[in-house]
Structures are given as structure tokens and as C-alpha cells.
Scaffold this motif. Structure first.
Motif, PDB file in Angstrom:
ATOM      1  N   THR A   1      15.091  38.303  19.215  1.00 34.89           N
ATOM      2  CA  THR A   1      14.663  39.147  20.334  1.00 34.89           C
ATOM      3  C   THR A   1      13.486  38.538  21.095  1.00 34.89           C
ATOM      4  N   LEU A   2      12.740  37.666  20.447  1.00 28.58           N
ATOM      5  CA  LEU A   2      11.628  36.984  21.120  1.00 28.58           C
ATOM      6  C   LEU A   2      12.094  35.751  21.895  1.00 28.58           C
ATOM      7  N   GLY A   3      13.392  35.468  21.842  1.00 30.60           N
ATOM      8  CA  GLY A   3      13.944  34.358  22.613  1.00 30.60           C
ATOM      9  C   GLY A   3      13.692  32.993  22.018  1.00 30.60           C
ATOM     10  N   LEU A   4      13.564  32.925  20.681  1.00 31.96           N
ATOM     11  CA  LEU A   4      13.234  31.653  20.034  1.00 31.96           C
ATOM     12  C   LEU A   4      14.329  31.132  19.105  1.00 31.96           C
ATOM     13  N   SER A   5      15.526  31.618  19.251  1.00 33.29           N
ATOM     14  CA  SER A   5      16.637  31.091  18.454  1.00 33.29           C
ATOM     15  C   SER A   5      16.866  29.620  18.816  1.00 33.29           C
ATOM     16  N   GLY A   6      17.041  28.772  17.805  1.00 32.61           N
ATOM     17  CA  GLY A   6      17.262  27.355  18.051  1.00 32.61           C
ATOM     18  C   GLY A   6      16.023  26.604  18.494  1.00 32.61           C
TER      19      GLY A   6
ATOM     20  N   LEU B   1       7.490  25.350  26.037  1.00 35.01           N
ATOM     21  CA  LEU B   1       6.241  26.074  26.292  1.00 35.01           C
ATOM     22  C   LEU B   1       6.464  27.373  27.064  1.00 35.01           C
ATOM     23  N   PRO B   2       7.271  27.370  28.133  1.00 38.45           N
ATOM     24  CA  PRO B   2       7.560  28.648  28.794  1.00 38.45           C
ATOM     25  C   PRO B   2       8.235  29.650  27.851  1.00 38.45           C
ATOM     26  N   ARG B   3       9.060  29.166  26.929  1.00 38.65           N
ATOM     27  CA  ARG B   3       9.728  30.069  25.993  1.00 38.65           C
ATOM     28  C   ARG B   3       8.734  30.707  25.025  1.00 38.65           C
TER      29      ARG B   3
ATOM     30  N   ALA C   1       7.548  34.656  24.630  1.00 46.12           N
ATOM     31  CA  ALA C   1       7.557  35.359  23.352  1.00 46.12           C
ATOM     32  C   ALA C   1       6.200  35.994  23.064  1.00 46.12           C
ATOM     33  N   LEU C   2       5.138  35.281  23.375  1.00 45.36           N
ATOM     34  CA  LEU C   2       3.790  35.825  23.192  1.00 45.36           C
ATOM     35  C   LEU C   2       3.560  37.059  24.065  1.00 45.36           C
TER      36      LEU C   2
END
Length: 243
Positions: A166-171, A217-219, A223-224
Motif C-alpha cells: 500500500t505504500l507503493g514499495l513492492s519490488g 527517491l520519488p517512490r 511512501a513517507l
């Protein structure tokens, strides 16, 4: 008759218990055994027949909320603590990502392993954060914060699941070749070698290629922002209720 500030603060944190802990069956299945009487206060409707008028209802309500304060405060603090730890892991990931993106990481493979450990810790916090056997961050839920004695004096806060997906950090793997989209030409990207030198690659050649990690970095910044927003949403609701 108005309830004082202390009672309203108690009402605020107790509402989390009301919304998350109400199902007695779930508590019986996962939490340490408690008697039925321990949870009678979770539904004030059970006692309505014994309350003669509106004024006494407020007094009764305040008294019952004070009995739940210890559990409710612990629930709120547990949720806040987990979100704070998740934010800390994301900040560590950002620092490691920046080092890898600039080509100054001493060992990209080791850096990638460290990032994966932080990601695993985030998922663990999302799944394992509990209060009285109830998982607080494993699924989307609405936490109702009571800000007064009346039925409508509630602030509803929608809590999202803060995990890697959900934080967009898969892979998300910084051991790959890190590339950044060219601001002047979105079709091109600049990629960094292990020695810090850069070279241009078409974005079309990077997308879907497991050798590359595009715009990390944008990803991580996105997430932050999501994690910080979750904490702010919870804190804002608490502050409103304590005014």
C-alpha cells in the motif's frame, strides 16, 4: 450540563476501543480470557433502561468511559508507536536509497539487503501490531473518536493499511541499477553505475526490466508522505477531541 475537559479526553481515546474492541467474540478467540462483565461498557445500550434522564446519561457515560481509559490509552499509544516505527524504517530506506542513487554506497548488494530488512520490518509491524489480541493495522478500519457525551459527538478517522504494497514499495530493490527520469525529457533516464558514473537509457528499455530500478527517491518520498499522513490524521482527531 457539559462534560469537563478530562472526561472529553477520556472519551476521545475510549472511542478507539469502542470501534476496534467491541466484538466480544473476537476478543474471546484471541485475547486473554475475561469475564463478560469486563466488556459490558463497550455498548452503552445495555444499560439504557437503568438511566432515568438525559442529565444522568451524561454522568453515567462519563463514569463508564473512565473505566475504559487505561485500555483505550494503550490502544492509541500502540497504534501511534507502530506508525512512528514504520516512518523511521522509511526514513532509513530513503537514506540508503540516496547513497545508492549517488553511487556512494560501499556495497550495493549489502545496501539492497539492508533495505529489504527495513521493508520486511514494515510488513511485520503492519501485521503484528495488536491490542488485546486485535490486529490494529492489518486491514482498513474506521476509528471513531468520541468528543462529547452525545451520540453524535464523534470524529471518524479512516485508517489505511501501512504495508509495503500500500505504500507503493513492492519490488523496491536498490541493489539494481538505479535510474532517474530526465526532467527535461521524460522518455530518457539517467542511470548510475557502481562507481558513480552515469549514462543515458531510454525509459522504455527500463520499464519492466528487473535489472533497473526507476525513480526510487520519488517512490520513497511518496511512501513517507502516506505514513506521515496516517499519523497526522490520528493526531489531528485526538487534538480536536481534546479542545
Amino acid at each position: 450540563m457539559k462534560i469537563g475537559t478530562a472526561a472529553r479526553r477520556t472519551a476521545l481515546v475510549a472511542a478507539s476501543a469502542l470501534s476496534v474492541l467491541a466484538p466480544a467474540q473476537a476478543l474471546a478467540a484471541e485475547a486473554p480470557a475475561r469475564s463478560t462483565e469486563d466488556f459490558a461498557y463497550f455498548d452503552s445500550r445495555d444499560k439504557q433502561e437503568a438511566v432515568p434522564d438525559h442529565t444522568d446519561t451524561q454522568g453515567y457515560y462519563s463514569g463508564q468511559l473512565s473505566n475504559t481509559s487505561n485500555d483505550a490509552v494503550t490502544l492509541a499509544r500502540t497504534t501511534e508507536s507502530a506508525l512512528k516505527k514504520i516512518t523511521g524504517h522509511l526514513q532509513s530506506i530513503r537514506l540508503l536509497t540516496e547513497q545508492a542513487a549517488r553511487g556512494i554506497a560501499p556495497d550495493r548488494a549489502a545496501t539492497g539487503k539492508e533495505v529489504r530488512q527495513h521493508l520486511e520490518a514494515i510488513d511485520t509491524l503492519s501485521v503484528q501490531t495488536r491490542f488485546a489480541g486485535i490486529k490494529l493495522l492489518a486491514k482498513e478500519t474506521s476509528m471513531n473518536h468520541q468528543v462529547g457525551a452525545n451520540d453524535g459527538d464523534i470524529i471518524a478517522v479512516a485508517m489505511k493499511v501501512p504495508n509495503v504494497d500500500t505504500l507503493g514499495l513492492s519490488g523496491y530493490d536498490v541493489s539494481r541499477i538505479i535510474c532517474s527520469t530526465d526532467p527535461g525529457d521524460p522518455a530518457q533516464a539517467s542511470c548510475t553505475k557502481d562507481d558513480g558514473t552515469t549514462y543515458a537509457v531510454a525509459v522504455a528499455d527500463i520499464t519492466g526490466n528487473p535489472l533497473y530500478l526507476l525513480d526510487p527517491l520519488p517512490r520513497i518520498d511518496a511512501a513517507l508522505r502516506k505514513a506521515t499522513s496516517l499519523r497526522s490524521t490520528l493526531s489531528d482527531a485526538q487534538n480536536k477531541g481534546a479542545i
